[in-house]
Design a protein around this motif. Sequence first.
Motif, PDB file in Angstrom:
ATOM      1  N   ALA A  17       0.832  -1.206   0.000  1.00  0.00           N
ATOM      2  CA  ALA A  17       0.000   0.000   0.000  1.00  0.00           C
ATOM      3  C   ALA A  17       0.867   1.256   0.000  1.00  0.00           C
ATOM      4  CB  ALA A  17      -0.931   0.000   1.209  1.00  0.00           C
ATOM      5  N   MET A  18       1.903   1.247   0.826  1.00  0.00           N
ATOM      6  CA  MET A  18       2.787   2.407   0.909  1.00  0.00           C
ATOM      7  C   MET A  18       3.588   2.583  -0.377  1.00  0.00           C
ATOM      8  SD  MET A  18       2.115   3.865   3.746  1.00  0.00           S
ATOM      9  CE  MET A  18       3.496   4.988   3.997  1.00  0.00           C
ATOM     10  N   ALA A  19       3.996   1.475  -1.001  1.00  0.00           N
ATOM     11  CA  ALA A  19       4.731   1.561  -2.259  1.00  0.00           C
ATOM     12  C   ALA A  19       3.859   2.143  -3.365  1.00  0.00           C
ATOM     13  CB  ALA A  19       5.237   0.172  -2.661  1.00  0.00           C
ATOM     14  N   LYS A  20       2.569   1.813  -3.337  1.00  0.00           N
ATOM     15  CA  LYS A  20       1.648   2.285  -4.370  1.00  0.00           C
ATOM     16  C   LYS A  20       1.213   3.724  -4.131  1.00  0.00           C
ATOM     17  CE  LYS A  20      -1.548   1.970  -7.672  1.00  0.00           C
ATOM     18  NZ  LYS A  20      -1.210   1.865  -9.115  1.00  0.00           N
ATOM     19  N   PHE A  21       0.827   4.048  -2.902  1.00  0.00           N
ATOM     20  CA  PHE A  21       0.198   5.341  -2.627  1.00  0.00           C
ATOM     21  C   PHE A  21       1.031   6.270  -1.739  1.00  0.00           C
ATOM     22  CE2 PHE A  21      -3.525   2.456  -3.294  1.00  0.00           C
ATOM     23  CZ  PHE A  21      -4.015   3.065  -4.439  1.00  0.00           C
ATOM     24  N   GLY A  22       1.949   5.698  -0.967  1.00  0.00           N
ATOM     25  CA  GLY A  22       2.797   6.517  -0.109  1.00  0.00           C
ATOM     26  C   GLY A  22       2.160   6.981   1.177  1.00  0.00           C
ATOM     27  N   ARG A  23       0.945   6.511   1.467  1.00  0.00           N
ATOM     28  CA  ARG A  23       0.270   6.952   2.688  1.00  0.00           C
ATOM     29  C   ARG A  23      -0.916   6.033   2.994  1.00  0.00           C
ATOM     30  NH1 ARG A  23      -0.855  12.520   2.303  1.00  0.00           N
ATOM     31  NH2 ARG A  23      -2.411  12.306   3.957  1.00  0.00           N
ATOM     32  N   ILE A  24      -1.327   6.029   4.255  1.00  0.00           N
ATOM     33  CA  ILE A  24      -2.590   5.421   4.689  1.00  0.00           C
ATOM     34  C   ILE A  24      -3.224   6.404   5.652  1.00  0.00           C
ATOM     35  CG2 ILE A  24      -3.692   3.555   5.997  1.00  0.00           C
ATOM     36  CD1 ILE A  24      -1.438   1.700   5.031  1.00  0.00           C
ATOM     37  N   ASP A  25      -4.431   6.847   5.358  1.00  0.00           N
ATOM     38  CA  ASP A  25      -5.133   7.828   6.188  1.00  0.00           C
ATOM     39  C   ASP A  25      -6.266   7.213   6.998  1.00  0.00           C
ATOM     40  OD1 ASP A  25      -4.109  10.633   4.983  1.00  0.00           O
ATOM     41  OD2 ASP A  25      -4.386   9.211   3.346  1.00  0.00           O
ATOM     42  N   ILE A  26      -6.898   6.196   6.424  1.00  0.00           N
ATOM     43  CA  ILE A  26      -8.071   5.589   7.051  1.00  0.00           C
ATOM     44  C   ILE A  26      -7.876   4.081   7.056  1.00  0.00           C
ATOM     45  CG2 ILE A  26     -10.577   5.275   6.940  1.00  0.00           C
ATOM     46  CD1 ILE A  26     -10.559   7.884   5.136  1.00  0.00           C
ATOM     47  N   LEU A  27      -7.920   3.490   8.238  1.00  0.00           N
ATOM     48  CA  LEU A  27      -7.848   2.038   8.355  1.00  0.00           C
ATOM     49  C   LEU A  27      -9.210   1.506   8.773  1.00  0.00           C
ATOM     50  CD1 LEU A  27      -6.614  -0.778   8.694  1.00  0.00           C
ATOM     51  CD2 LEU A  27      -5.822  -0.074  10.962  1.00  0.00           C
ATOM     52  N   VAL A  28      -9.740   0.577   7.999  1.00  0.00           N
ATOM     53  CA  VAL A  28     -10.957  -0.138   8.381  1.00  0.00           C
ATOM     54  C   VAL A  28     -10.577  -1.591   8.616  1.00  0.00           C
ATOM     55  CG1 VAL A  28     -13.274  -0.877   7.715  1.00  0.00           C
ATOM     56  CG2 VAL A  28     -12.460   1.399   7.050  1.00  0.00           C
ATOM     57  N   ALA A  29     -10.656  -2.034   9.868  1.00  0.00           N
ATOM     58  CA  ALA A  29     -10.335  -3.419  10.227  1.00  0.00           C
ATOM     59  C   ALA A  29     -11.648  -4.193  10.285  1.00  0.00           C
ATOM     60  CB  ALA A  29      -9.608  -3.474  11.565  1.00  0.00           C
ATOM     61  N   GLY A  30     -11.941  -4.914   9.205  1.00  0.00           N
ATOM     62  CA  GLY A  30     -13.253  -5.542   9.112  1.00  0.00           C
ATOM     63  C   GLY A  30     -13.251  -7.024   8.814  1.00  0.00           C
ATOM     64  N   ALA A  31     -12.085  -7.649   8.659  1.00  0.00           N
ATOM     65  CA  ALA A  31     -12.045  -9.085   8.380  1.00  0.00           C
ATOM     66  C   ALA A  31     -12.666  -9.846   9.550  1.00  0.00           C
ATOM     67  CB  ALA A  31     -10.611  -9.540   8.151  1.00  0.00           C
ATOM     68  N   ALA A  32     -13.542 -10.807   9.241  1.00  0.00           N
ATOM     69  CA  ALA A  32     -14.246 -11.523  10.315  1.00  0.00           C
ATOM     70  C   ALA A  32     -14.728 -12.875   9.820  1.00  0.00           C
ATOM     71  CB  ALA A  32     -15.431 -10.696  10.810  1.00  0.00           C
ATOM     72  N   GLY A  33     -15.049 -13.724  10.771  1.00  0.00           N
ATOM     73  CA  GLY A  33     -15.632 -15.024  10.466  1.00  0.00           C
ATOM     74  C   GLY A  33     -16.688 -15.355  11.499  1.00  0.00           C
ATOM     75  N   ASN A  34     -17.753 -16.058  11.079  1.00  0.00           N
ATOM     76  CA  ASN A  34     -18.825 -16.376  12.025  1.00  0.00           C
ATOM     77  C   ASN A  34     -19.688 -17.518  11.488  1.00  0.00           C
ATOM     78  OD1 ASN A  34     -20.434 -16.302  14.251  1.00  0.00           O
ATOM     79  ND2 ASN A  34     -21.352 -14.321  13.828  1.00  0.00           N
ATOM     80  N   PHE A  35     -20.374 -18.184  12.395  1.00  0.00           N
ATOM     81  CA  PHE A  35     -21.310 -19.252  12.080  1.00  0.00           C
ATOM     82  C   PHE A  35     -22.079 -19.551  13.359  1.00  0.00           C
ATOM     83  CE2 PHE A  35     -17.042 -20.741  12.990  1.00  0.00           C
ATOM     84  CZ  PHE A  35     -17.233 -21.541  14.098  1.00  0.00           C
ATOM     85  N   LEU A  36     -23.198 -20.231  13.239  1.00  0.00           N
ATOM     86  CA  LEU A  36     -23.994 -20.593  14.408  1.00  0.00           C
ATOM     87  C   LEU A  36     -23.477 -21.891  15.023  1.00  0.00           C
ATOM     88  CD1 LEU A  36     -27.610 -19.894  13.081  1.00  0.00           C
ATOM     89  CD2 LEU A  36     -26.348 -18.551  14.767  1.00  0.00           C
ATOM     90  N   ALA A  37     -23.285 -21.890  16.334  1.00  0.00           N
ATOM     91  CA  ALA A  37     -22.844 -23.107  17.015  1.00  0.00           C
ATOM     92  C   ALA A  37     -23.037 -22.952  18.516  1.00  0.00           C
ATOM     93  CB  ALA A  37     -21.378 -23.411  16.717  1.00  0.00           C
ATOM     94  N   PRO A  38     -23.813 -23.843  19.151  1.00  0.00           N
ATOM     95  CA  PRO A  38     -23.888 -23.815  20.613  1.00  0.00           C
ATOM     96  C   PRO A  38     -22.542 -24.209  21.196  1.00  0.00           C
ATOM     97  CG  PRO A  38     -25.001 -25.749  19.742  1.00  0.00           C
ATOM     98  CD  PRO A  38     -24.627 -24.911  18.561  1.00  0.00           C
ATOM     99  N   ALA A  39     -22.192 -23.638  22.324  1.00  0.00           N
ATOM    100  CA  ALA A  39     -20.861 -23.849  22.903  1.00  0.00           C
ATOM    101  C   ALA A  39     -20.549 -25.325  23.130  1.00  0.00           C
ATOM    102  CB  ALA A  39     -20.743 -23.077  24.208  1.00  0.00           C
TER     103      ALA A  39
END
Length: 283
Positions: free
Chosen positions: A88-110
Amino acid sequence: MSVPTTDVFRADLFKGKVAFVTGGGSGICKGMTEALMRHGCDAVIVSRTQSKLDAAAKELEAATGRTCLPVAADVRNPQEVIAAVDKAMAKFGRIDILVAGAAGNFLAPAEHLSYRAFSSVIDIDLKGTFNTIKACIEPLKQSKGCVINVTATLQYAGTPMQSHAASAKNGVDALTKVMAMELGRYGIRVNGIAPGPIEGTEGITRLMPPNMTADYINTIPVRRLGTIGDIEHATVYLASEAGSYVTGTVLVVDGGSWMNQNTPMWMGLEMMLQQGPRSKAKM
């Protein structure tokens, strides 16, 4: 229903800025990316499958006229995240906004949830969020940028069959507060967005049987499912100068649904309200 973000915010709001979005190739995070790009931002989208990212990047560029760099990486692997930030830095030279959204989920009783499956969700949602923020700290210090962590409302009322995701997202909320305290001295703001039930997403498809949707909507105070557009507005607000004095906060965007987890009690109250006023009870 939500209106386009450009009806509320300036179209050039993020001109010259760059967003780094994990999970940005699909669902809610893709919508968040498009919203930022729609307002002038270039973007880097990160997830595990390069082919899906390539297709998403083309769609995002076509929709916004901005540049989108697709980079495959697994947020569970710190070195892969660091490499993605380097690209990202090599392409644009900066990061101004970080969105951390990677996630995983499913239904399961403990009682039927494997140790490995529990750990996997913690690794993606919680550890992946930490890995991503840590890898982006130096670029964000340079830009005095902001972080938006995508969390949830599952943990607020102990949602059944969600011990793994609720635990992870509760950790993300705590991480949001700690990072806001630690990074504020560098001009970095750290907030979260907690989406509720959002139509057209995997969250609804995987976690809610179709025959339950109508009854569930009746328990939501605003009487509708959310849209990705609703999350887009929250994203633009928190990333913009409108939110410049907001940090360490989780913005819940759920139509009030988390407050009404006790569905049987609410449905009973609804029936009472429909029957009209009753005479006062005798003392």
